[in-house]
Design a protein around this motif. Structure first.
Motif, short mmCIF file in Angstrom:
data_model
loop_
_atom_site.label_atom_id
_atom_site.label_comp_id
_atom_site.label_asym_id
_atom_site.label_seq_id
_atom_site.Cartn_x
_atom_site.Cartn_y
_atom_site.Cartn_z
N GLY A 21 -2.89 17.70 69.77
CA GLY A 21 -3.12 19.01 70.03
C GLY A 21 -2.00 19.96 71.21
N CYS A 22 -0.75 19.07 71.60
CA CYS A 22 0.26 19.57 72.52
C CYS A 22 -0.57 19.52 74.30
CB CYS A 22 0.43 21.40 72.24
SG CYS A 22 2.96 20.61 72.76
N SER A 23 -1.35 18.91 73.99
CA SER A 23 -2.35 19.26 75.54
C SER A 23 -1.59 18.72 76.67
CB SER A 23 -3.08 18.03 75.23
OG SER A 23 -3.06 16.95 74.91
N LYS A 24 -0.42 18.12 76.52
CA LYS A 24 0.52 17.87 77.81
C LYS A 24 1.62 18.96 77.95
CE LYS A 24 -0.12 12.88 78.16
NZ LYS A 24 0.39 11.43 78.12
N CYS A 25 1.90 19.95 76.76
CA CYS A 25 2.39 20.63 76.83
C CYS A 25 2.16 21.78 77.87
CB CYS A 25 2.68 21.62 75.30
SG CYS A 25 2.68 20.83 74.05
N THR A 26 3.37 22.30 78.98
CA THR A 26 3.49 23.43 78.95
C THR A 26 2.95 24.46 77.89
OG1 THR A 26 5.61 24.74 79.40
CG2 THR A 26 5.50 22.36 80.93
N PRO A 27 2.19 26.20 79.33
CA PRO A 27 1.52 27.05 78.68
C PRO A 27 2.95 27.26 77.12
CG PRO A 27 1.12 26.93 80.28
CD PRO A 27 1.19 26.24 80.13
N THR A 28 4.42 27.97 78.45
CA THR A 28 5.80 28.23 77.60
C THR A 28 5.47 27.22 76.33
OG1 THR A 28 6.13 28.52 79.83
CG2 THR A 28 8.24 28.69 77.62
N GLN A 29 6.05 25.99 76.48
CA GLN A 29 6.07 25.26 75.82
C GLN A 29 4.60 25.46 74.22
OE1 GLN A 29 5.00 21.21 77.46
NE2 GLN A 29 7.86 21.03 78.30
N LEU A 30 3.33 24.89 74.13
CA LEU A 30 2.10 25.42 73.69
C LEU A 30 2.60 26.80 72.82
CD1 LEU A 30 -0.14 24.43 72.29
CD2 LEU A 30 -1.32 25.83 74.00
N ALA A 31 2.86 27.70 74.07
CA ALA A 31 3.48 28.64 72.74
C ALA A 31 4.81 29.38 71.53
CB ALA A 31 3.92 29.99 74.01
N GLY A 32 5.57 27.87 72.71
CA GLY A 32 6.95 28.70 72.04
C GLY A 32 6.89 26.83 70.13
N ARG A 38 3.84 26.38 69.13
CA ARG A 38 2.54 27.52 67.92
C ARG A 38 3.86 28.56 67.19
NH1 ARG A 38 -2.94 28.91 69.67
NH2 ARG A 38 -3.56 26.94 69.64
N LYS A 39 4.52 29.03 67.74
CA LYS A 39 6.16 29.92 67.36
C LYS A 39 7.06 28.81 66.36
CE LYS A 39 7.34 33.13 69.54
NZ LYS A 39 8.26 33.95 70.23
N VAL A 40 7.58 27.66 66.26
CA VAL A 40 8.33 27.13 65.40
C VAL A 40 7.22 26.43 64.47
CG1 VAL A 40 9.52 25.32 65.19
CG2 VAL A 40 10.18 26.65 67.83
N ILE A 41 6.30 26.43 64.53
CA ILE A 41 5.42 25.51 63.58
C ILE A 41 5.25 26.79 62.55
CG2 ILE A 41 3.47 25.00 62.89
CD1 ILE A 41 3.52 23.16 64.98
N LYS A 42 4.59 28.02 63.32
CA LYS A 42 4.60 29.38 62.34
C LYS A 42 5.44 29.37 61.44
CE LYS A 42 2.37 33.96 62.47
NZ LYS A 42 2.00 34.60 62.56
N GLU A 72 -1.59 24.29 59.87
CA GLU A 72 -1.40 25.25 59.00
C GLU A 72 -2.39 26.27 58.83
OE1 GLU A 72 -0.62 23.43 55.18
OE2 GLU A 72 1.64 22.38 55.73
N ASN A 73 -3.42 25.85 58.93
CA ASN A 73 -5.14 26.85 58.71
C ASN A 73 -4.49 27.52 60.02
OD1 ASN A 73 -5.76 25.16 56.26
ND2 ASN A 73 -7.10 24.56 57.18
N GLU A 74 -4.57 26.85 61.20
CA GLU A 74 -5.35 27.59 62.57
C GLU A 74 -3.56 28.88 62.38
OE1 GLU A 74 -3.52 26.44 66.87
OE2 GLU A 74 -4.46 24.75 66.04
N LEU A 75 -2.58 28.59 62.18
CA LEU A 75 -1.70 29.43 62.62
C LEU A 75 -1.67 30.07 61.72
CD1 LEU A 75 0.95 26.46 64.33
CD2 LEU A 75 -0.12 28.28 65.12
N LYS A 76 -2.07 29.81 60.57
CA LYS A 76 -1.82 30.85 59.25
C LYS A 76 -2.15 32.29 59.73
CE LYS A 76 -0.69 28.45 55.16
NZ LYS A 76 -1.12 27.87 53.76
N SER A 77 -3.51 32.20 60.26
CA SER A 77 -4.38 33.49 60.37
C SER A 77 -3.87 33.23 62.38
CB SER A 77 -5.69 31.98 61.08
OG SER A 77 -5.62 31.52 62.05
N LEU A 78 -2.49 33.04 62.56
CA LEU A 78 -2.34 34.02 63.63
C LEU A 78 -1.94 35.60 63.00
CD1 LEU A 78 -1.64 31.67 66.52
CD2 LEU A 78 -3.86 32.83 66.34
#
Length: 123
Positions: A72-83, A85-89, A117-123
């Motif tokens: 779940g990107c647990s080692k990602c920085t906050p910036t990476q996690l946001a990126g 999510r944006k890319v996958i969406k 897919e379920n997580e990011l379609k809802s955003l």
């Protein structure tokens, strides 16, 4: 003496915690600019699919993509996690065929595809 021991413990914990995160060297990458440029987006996709050359950023991403999906990107920085999510969406909504190719490659048992897919379609 106790203070020194406490300071060493905190320092070691901090350093160990830092090692548990991916490098932030590429956090300045402008994800929106990449996604708005079809040619650049396709170049990154081809890199991930091993169908084209990779930039330094692409190689770094590729080296962590499976692990990041799994944890779940647990080692990602906050910036990476946001990126991420944006890319996958973006891939799900605009490049679905590539999203399927990428998940087939990095998630062949489709353990994580539906979750994201379920997580990011809802955003």
């Amino acid at each position: 003496m106790n203070f020194l021991l406490l300071l060493m413990t905190v320092t070691v914990s901090y350093v160990a915690g830092q090692a548990q995160q991916y490098t932030d060297r590429y956090d300045s990458l402008k994800v929106d600019e990449v996604l708005s440029n079809k040619r650049l987006t396709l170049a990154y996709i081809k890199c991930m699919l091993e169908q084209g050359k990779c930039t330094a950023e692409g190689r770094e991403l590729k080296s962590h993509i499976t692990e990041a999906l799994q944890n779940g990107c647990s080692k990602c920085t906050p910036t990476q996690l946001a990126g991420v999510r944006k890319v996958i969406k973006h891939l799900i909504n605009n490049e679905n065929a590539h999203w399927i190719e990428l998940t087939d490659m990095y998630d062949p048992k489709q353990v994580y595809r539906q979750k994201y897919e379920n997580e990011l379609k809802s955003l």
